[in-house]
Design an enzyme around this catalytic site. Sequence first.
Site, mmCIF file in Angstrom:
data_model
loop_
_atom_site.group_PDB
_atom_site.id
_atom_site.type_symbol
_atom_site.label_atom_id
_atom_site.label_comp_id
_atom_site.label_asym_id
_atom_site.label_seq_id
_atom_site.Cartn_x
_atom_site.Cartn_y
_atom_site.Cartn_z
ATOM 1 N N LYS A 76 38.259 -31.853 82.692
ATOM 2 C CA LYS A 76 38.917 -32.331 81.466
ATOM 3 C C LYS A 76 38.328 -33.676 81.018
ATOM 4 O O LYS A 76 38.139 -33.924 79.823
ATOM 5 C CB LYS A 76 40.432 -32.435 81.727
ATOM 6 C CG LYS A 76 41.232 -33.139 80.659
ATOM 7 C CD LYS A 76 41.189 -32.444 79.295
ATOM 8 C CE LYS A 76 42.064 -33.179 78.280
ATOM 9 N NZ LYS A 76 41.736 -32.834 76.897
ATOM 10 N N LYS A 91 43.134 -44.298 77.848
ATOM 11 C CA LYS A 91 43.392 -43.917 79.257
ATOM 12 C C LYS A 91 42.340 -42.929 79.747
ATOM 13 O O LYS A 91 41.815 -43.038 80.865
ATOM 14 C CB LYS A 91 44.812 -43.314 79.325
ATOM 15 C CG LYS A 91 45.218 -42.640 80.615
ATOM 16 C CD LYS A 91 45.127 -41.110 80.598
ATOM 17 C CE LYS A 91 45.906 -40.399 79.548
ATOM 18 N NZ LYS A 91 45.807 -38.951 79.554
HETATM 19 P P1 NAP Z 1 53.097 -38.388 74.211
HETATM 20 O O1 NAP Z 1 53.529 -37.821 72.913
HETATM 21 O O2 NAP Z 1 52.876 -39.853 74.296
HETATM 22 O O3 NAP Z 1 54.165 -37.933 75.331
HETATM 23 C C1 NAP Z 1 54.131 -38.491 76.610
HETATM 24 C C2 NAP Z 1 55.198 -37.868 77.483
HETATM 25 O O4 NAP Z 1 55.195 -38.523 78.777
HETATM 26 C C3 NAP Z 1 56.632 -38.071 76.927
HETATM 27 O O5 NAP Z 1 57.431 -36.976 77.280
HETATM 28 C C4 NAP Z 1 57.082 -39.321 77.682
HETATM 29 O O6 NAP Z 1 58.478 -39.469 77.773
HETATM 30 C C5 NAP Z 1 56.490 -39.044 79.043
HETATM 31 N N1 NAP Z 1 56.404 -40.246 79.863
HETATM 32 C C6 NAP Z 1 55.582 -41.313 79.687
HETATM 33 N N2 NAP Z 1 55.753 -42.214 80.673
HETATM 34 C C7 NAP Z 1 56.723 -41.722 81.483
HETATM 35 C C8 NAP Z 1 57.325 -42.182 82.673
HETATM 36 N N3 NAP Z 1 56.962 -43.344 83.251
HETATM 37 N N4 NAP Z 1 58.293 -41.416 83.240
HETATM 38 C C9 NAP Z 1 58.652 -40.247 82.677
HETATM 39 N N5 NAP Z 1 58.109 -39.722 81.564
HETATM 40 C C10 NAP Z 1 57.144 -40.474 80.965
HETATM 41 O O7 NAP Z 1 51.735 -37.688 74.708
HETATM 42 P P2 NAP Z 1 51.118 -36.260 74.324
HETATM 43 O O8 NAP Z 1 50.244 -36.417 73.144
HETATM 44 O O9 NAP Z 1 52.179 -35.231 74.342
HETATM 45 O O10 NAP Z 1 50.131 -36.053 75.579
HETATM 46 C C11 NAP Z 1 50.613 -35.609 76.846
HETATM 47 C C12 NAP Z 1 49.412 -35.402 77.779
HETATM 48 O O11 NAP Z 1 48.527 -34.433 77.202
HETATM 49 C C13 NAP Z 1 48.554 -36.658 78.005
HETATM 50 O O12 NAP Z 1 48.074 -36.664 79.336
HETATM 51 C C14 NAP Z 1 47.417 -36.485 77.006
HETATM 52 O O13 NAP Z 1 46.276 -37.208 77.403
HETATM 53 C C15 NAP Z 1 47.210 -34.986 77.042
HETATM 54 N N6 NAP Z 1 46.658 -34.373 75.804
HETATM 55 C C16 NAP Z 1 47.115 -34.708 74.576
HETATM 56 C C17 NAP Z 1 46.587 -34.086 73.438
HETATM 57 C C18 NAP Z 1 47.056 -34.428 72.034
HETATM 58 O O14 NAP Z 1 46.408 -33.969 71.062
HETATM 59 N N7 NAP Z 1 48.137 -35.179 71.845
HETATM 60 C C19 NAP Z 1 45.582 -33.120 73.582
HETATM 61 C C20 NAP Z 1 45.141 -32.757 74.864
HETATM 62 C C21 NAP Z 1 45.694 -33.397 75.986
HETATM 63 P P3 NAP Z 1 59.288 -40.298 76.622
HETATM 64 O O15 NAP Z 1 59.429 -39.352 75.478
HETATM 65 O O16 NAP Z 1 60.536 -40.662 77.284
HETATM 66 O O17 NAP Z 1 58.424 -41.494 76.287
#
Ligand code: NAP
Length: 323
Positions: free
Chosen positions: A193, A261
């Site tokens: 990844k 990150k």
């Molecule tokens: P996001 O919207 O920022 O969501 C992050 C999630 O992690 C939320 O549910 C958040 O909870 C939780 N979280 C963060 N810190 C935490 C902690 N200390 N304890 C418990 N829960 C915690 O991110 P996302 O875009 O969905 O991305 C999620 C993952 O997928 C990441 O690893 C990212 O790199 C990967 N990704 C993202 C995309 C994209 O297009 N967005 C594409 C491919 C891969 P809260 O709601 O409480 O903050």
Amino acid sequence: MSTPPKVGFLGLGIMGAQMAARLVRTGANVTVYNRSVAKTEPLRALGASVASTPAEVTRQCDLVFAMLADPRAACAVATDGPDAAVAGIAARPATAAPITYVDCSTVDAATGTFVGDAVQAAMRETAAGDAGGGFLAAPVSGGWRDCRDGTLLFLCGGSSTAYEAACVPHGLDAMGHKRWLFGPTPGDAARAKLMLQVMMGNIVGSLAEMMALTKASGLDEGAILDVLSHSAMGNHLCTAKGALMREGNFSPNFQVYLQQKDLRLALQLADDLGVPAPISAAANGQYIRARQMGLANADFAAVRAAYEAEAVADKESETEELN
Ligand code: NAP
């Protein structure tokens, strides 16, 4: 009529909310958890059950997905304290089948290994043991629209038993249209990844640099993007992010803090392997700068602002010298 399978989902951010909704729509019996409770409401409205801890989810569900921000979040949800996912696994009823825990978060190999080992250890405490299911790392390529439409790409690492348990109609097959098993360990998926994230961070960083130069040169940004799209360098990512940079529309799809990150983790990997990664290091610096500018939660196209800030700063110091 057969009972719908019990599927759990931990983490309802931009990606997780859409993935969980997709699972609900496939007819699975879905239980969700999110640290901030407000994000569970749309899922409840769709028909999901809401749990108040990760442990509650892993105690009840046979197939559990996690989609969390970063290594710290993935470890916290899986292993921190009596409410964590592994505590729920260890407390599964004697009649329960072996659980399959699939972490879709983008993390490094060490995090995947740590979480995977903790899951397998908790499974060995249960009556079912670890004779089936297990831990699978399955980070994804694709955005929230792919989550919604079931067109994600899954890059997997883990045992073939865990992989087969996850590749079911109410699992990976509902959320993705292509998947690869890179090897038997979580690290195999994590490294695979990060290869994509190096490309993505560097391409969008280069695009931001081009846009800042285009503006500073007094050229028409729309015309330059049009030429780019018809050239050998044209691609879907540049077309989409170029349009957002031009409009200054940075409402988040994939946030600056997450791309930074990913580059940080890729640079750690490059360092461990002794491979020079100067382009990623430079791009990482610009994403850090964007974070410092208060843009951590903006779409990563906002890295353009880091280049604009640089141009302005240079002009200012020139003026000071003239004075
Ligand atoms: P996001 O919207 O920022 O969501 C992050 C999630 O992690 C939320 O549910 C958040 O909870 C939780 N979280 C963060 N810190 C935490 C902690 N200390 N304890 C418990 N829960 C915690 O991110 P996302 O875009 O969905 O991305 C999620 C993952 O997928 C990441 O690893 C990212 O790199 C990967 N990704 C993202 C995309 C994209 O297009 N967005 C594409 C491919 C891969 P809260 O709601 O409480 O903050």
